[in-house]
Write a protein that holds these residues in place. Structure first.
Motif, PDB file in Angstrom:
ATOM      1  N   VAL A  13     111.986  11.799  16.844  1.00 14.50           N
ATOM      2  CA  VAL A  13     110.698  11.619  16.291  1.00 14.50           C
ATOM      3  C   VAL A  13     110.706  11.451  14.710  1.00 14.50           C
ATOM      4  N   GLN A  14     111.907  11.727  14.041  1.00 15.22           N
ATOM      5  CA  GLN A  14     111.868  11.383  12.679  1.00 15.22           C
ATOM      6  C   GLN A  14     112.015   9.749  12.386  1.00 15.22           C
ATOM      7  N   ASP A  15     112.390   9.218  13.410  1.00 18.61           N
ATOM      8  CA  ASP A  15     112.518   7.585  13.223  1.00 18.61           C
ATOM      9  C   ASP A  15     111.224   6.854  13.683  1.00 18.61           C
ATOM     10  N   ILE A  16     110.218   7.613  14.010  1.00 16.33           N
ATOM     11  CA  ILE A  16     109.012   6.777  14.306  1.00 16.33           C
ATOM     12  C   ILE A  16     108.454   6.037  13.106  1.00 16.33           C
ATOM     13  N   SER A  17     108.426   6.746  11.889  1.00 14.18           N
ATOM     14  CA  SER A  17     107.665   6.142  10.953  1.00 14.18           C
ATOM     15  C   SER A  17     108.403   4.880  10.632  1.00 14.18           C
ATOM     16  N   ALA A  45      97.948   5.749  15.121  1.00 12.24           N
ATOM     17  CA  ALA A  45      97.872   7.084  15.790  1.00 12.24           C
ATOM     18  C   ALA A  45      98.458   6.962  17.190  1.00 12.24           C
ATOM     19  N   ASP A  46      97.662   5.901  18.029  1.00 16.59           N
ATOM     20  CA  ASP A  46      98.211   5.895  19.384  1.00 16.59           C
ATOM     21  C   ASP A  46      99.872   5.510  19.430  1.00 16.59           C
ATOM     22  N   PHE A  47     100.192   4.595  18.638  1.00 16.60           N
ATOM     23  CA  PHE A  47     101.502   4.329  18.634  1.00 16.60           C
ATOM     24  C   PHE A  47     102.361   5.598  18.320  1.00 16.60           C
ATOM     25  N   TYR A  48     102.119   6.306  17.240  1.00 19.26           N
ATOM     26  CA  TYR A  48     102.962   7.550  17.125  1.00 19.26           C
ATOM     27  C   TYR A  48     102.770   8.679  18.192  1.00 19.26           C
ATOM     28  N   SER A  49     101.733   8.819  18.956  1.00 14.08           N
ATOM     29  CA  SER A  49     101.594   9.587  20.003  1.00 14.08           C
ATOM     30  C   SER A  49     102.607   9.180  21.146  1.00 14.08           C
ATOM     31  N   MET A  50     102.401   7.913  21.620  1.00 13.98           N
ATOM     32  CA  MET A  50     103.167   7.374  22.338  1.00 13.98           C
ATOM     33  C   MET A  50     104.696   7.558  22.361  1.00 13.98           C
ATOM     34  N   LEU A  51     105.113   6.993  21.254  1.00 15.07           N
ATOM     35  CA  LEU A  51     106.724   7.202  20.797  1.00 15.07           C
ATOM     36  C   LEU A  51     106.922   8.672  20.984  1.00 15.07           C
TER      37      LEU A  51
END
Length: 183
Positions: A13-17, A45-51
């Motif tokens: 999750v820390q890599d998502i950004s 926001a959709d990208f973050y949620s999906m990942l």
């Protein structure tokens, strides 16, 4: 680049950004060069949620699975698969984030390091990669690694792509085992 240590690890999750920055801060020219249409990118926001969701799922339920590529412990890119049919096949994508990491000859090594994650964790029999035919770098990398060229064809390869010619490359489980045994 031979003096540098290359490694691959599962995305967290820390890599998502970092992954999001690659997509949302890349120039339109860079995105077009790899066959992506900037107008088709999801909302951040959709990208973050999906990942976030995909990272948290067990392997058998993942629709997407991402790896982080590192040089000397610093994240420089990612590879991911989508279109996953657990125990069967998945579609692979390759992304070096910074221009200065490209054209250094590290792509084949990073892909080879990624293969055990995909074949072993997802129990694959086939890995497919369909880069934009005009994007020379990933096509060369796949050939060097040992993927087999299948065909060139016109398609819209994914939700964020425009219609384009792609080169379809595949790597079977048997070929993966052969390549992995050679390294």
């Amino acid at each position: 680049m031979n003096a540098h240590h290359l490694s691959v690890r599962e995305a967290t999750v820390q890599d998502i950004s970092m992954i999001a920055d690659y997509w949302f801060k890349s120039s339109a020219e860079h995105l077009t060069g790899m066959g992506a249409d900037i107008e088709k990118l999801p909302k951040p926001a959709d990208f973050y949620s999906m990942l976030s969701t995909q990272i948290s799922l067990p392997y058998q339920k993942k629709k997407a699975y991402a790896l982080i590529w590192e040089i000397d412990g610093e994240a420089v890119g990612h590879s991911n698969v989508n279109g996953i049919t657990f125990g069967a096949a998945a579609n692979m994508h390759l992304h070096l984030w910074q221009q200065d990491s490209r054209r250094k000859g590290i792509g084949p090594s990073l892909v080879r390091l990624s293969l055990p994650f995909y074949f072993d964790k997802l129990d694959l029999n086939l890995l497919i990669c369909e880069p934009y035919a005009k994007n020379v770098a990933p096509n060369r990398v796949l050939e060097k690694v040992g993927f087999q060229f299948q065909k060139k064809y016109l398609t819209i390869p994914g939700a964020i792509n425009f219609e384009q010619e792609v080169n379809q490359w595949t790597l079977s489980l048997d070929d993966y085992r052969r390549i992995y045994d050679e390294t």
